[in-house]
Design a protein around this motif. Structure first.
Motif, PDB file in Angstrom:
ATOM      1  N   ALA A  15       1.697   6.240  -7.172  1.00 43.80           N
ATOM      2  CA  ALA A  15       0.580   6.982  -7.770  1.00 43.80           C
ATOM      3  C   ALA A  15       0.724   8.481  -7.520  1.00 43.80           C
ATOM      4  CB  ALA A  15      -0.745   6.471  -7.209  1.00 43.80           C
ATOM      5  N   THR A  16       1.143   8.835  -6.318  1.00 44.57           N
ATOM      6  CA  THR A  16       1.347  10.250  -5.992  1.00 44.57           C
ATOM      7  C   THR A  16       2.465  10.848  -6.846  1.00 44.57           C
ATOM      8  OG1 THR A  16       0.613   9.846  -3.727  1.00 44.57           O
ATOM      9  CG2 THR A  16       1.868  11.858  -4.114  1.00 44.57           C
TER      10      THR A  16
ATOM     11  N   ASP B 235       2.561   1.470  -3.544  1.00 45.93           N
ATOM     12  CA  ASP B 235       1.577   1.809  -4.582  1.00 45.93           C
ATOM     13  C   ASP B 235       1.093   3.251  -4.458  1.00 45.93           C
ATOM     14  OD1 ASP B 235       1.745  -0.728  -5.622  1.00 45.93           O
ATOM     15  OD2 ASP B 235      -0.175  -1.415  -4.807  1.00 45.93           O
ATOM     16  N   ARG B 236       0.803   3.662  -3.243  1.00 48.59           N
ATOM     17  CA  ARG B 236       0.310   5.030  -3.039  1.00 48.59           C
ATOM     18  C   ARG B 236       1.396   6.046  -3.379  1.00 48.59           C
ATOM     19  NH1 ARG B 236      -4.864   7.094  -2.307  1.00 48.59           N
ATOM     20  NH2 ARG B 236      -4.586   9.215  -1.599  1.00 48.59           N
TER      21      ARG B 236
ATOM     22  N   TRP C 162      -3.894  11.237 -12.035  1.00 49.92           N
ATOM     23  CA  TRP C 162      -3.805  10.053 -11.174  1.00 49.92           C
ATOM     24  C   TRP C 162      -3.854   8.808 -12.060  1.00 49.92           C
ATOM     25  CZ3 TRP C 162      -2.618  10.094  -6.188  1.00 49.92           C
ATOM     26  CH2 TRP C 162      -2.806   8.931  -5.429  1.00 49.92           C
TER      27      TRP C 162
ATOM     28  N   ALA D 275       0.827  -1.209   0.000  1.00 48.56           N
ATOM     29  CA  ALA D 275       0.000   0.000   0.000  1.00 48.56           C
ATOM     30  C   ALA D 275       0.863   1.262   0.000  1.00 48.56           C
ATOM     31  CB  ALA D 275      -0.936  -0.006   1.206  1.00 48.56           C
TER      32      ALA D 275
END
Length: 88
Positions: free
Chosen positions: A76-77, A72-73, A86, A69
C-alpha cells in the motif's frame, strides 16, 4: 470504486501469495529453532500432544498474520508513492 483500488487488486493478490510462501518458510525455521526437529504437527496427528498441536497453530497463525501485515502495508505504501493515492 477508485481506479487505484482496482489497479491494486491483482498486485495485492500476488503479494498475498508471496507472503504465504514467506510465512511458511519463516514458520518452519522458527519451529526448528524452538527445538523441534520434525515438521509442525497437524491437528489430527494422534501421536502429538494437545500442547504441541495448539502451540504450533498459534505460532503459525501469528507468523502468517505478521508477515501478511508487513507485505500488505508495504504494498500500500509503494502504491501511494507510485500513484499518489492510498489503495484502500
Amino acid at each position: 470504486m477508485k481506479a487505484s483500488k482496482i489497479a491494486y487488486k491483482p498486485v495485492g493478490l500476488a503479494m498475498g501469495a508471496v507472503s504465504g510462501v514467506l510465512a511458511g518458510g519463516l514458520f518452519k525455521q522458527v519451529w526448528k529453532k524452538l527445538g523441534h526437529d520434525e515438521d509442525a504437527p497437524d491437528a489430527t496427528d494422534e501421536h502429538r500432544t494437545w500442547r504441541e498441536v495448539l502451540s504450533a497453530a498459534v505460532l503459525q497463525g501469528a507468523i502468517f498474520a505478521g508477515v501478511k501485515a508487513v507485505v500488505d502495508r508495504g504494498g500500500a505504501t509503494a502504491t501511494r508513492r507510485l500513484t499518489g493515492t492510498w489503495p484502500g
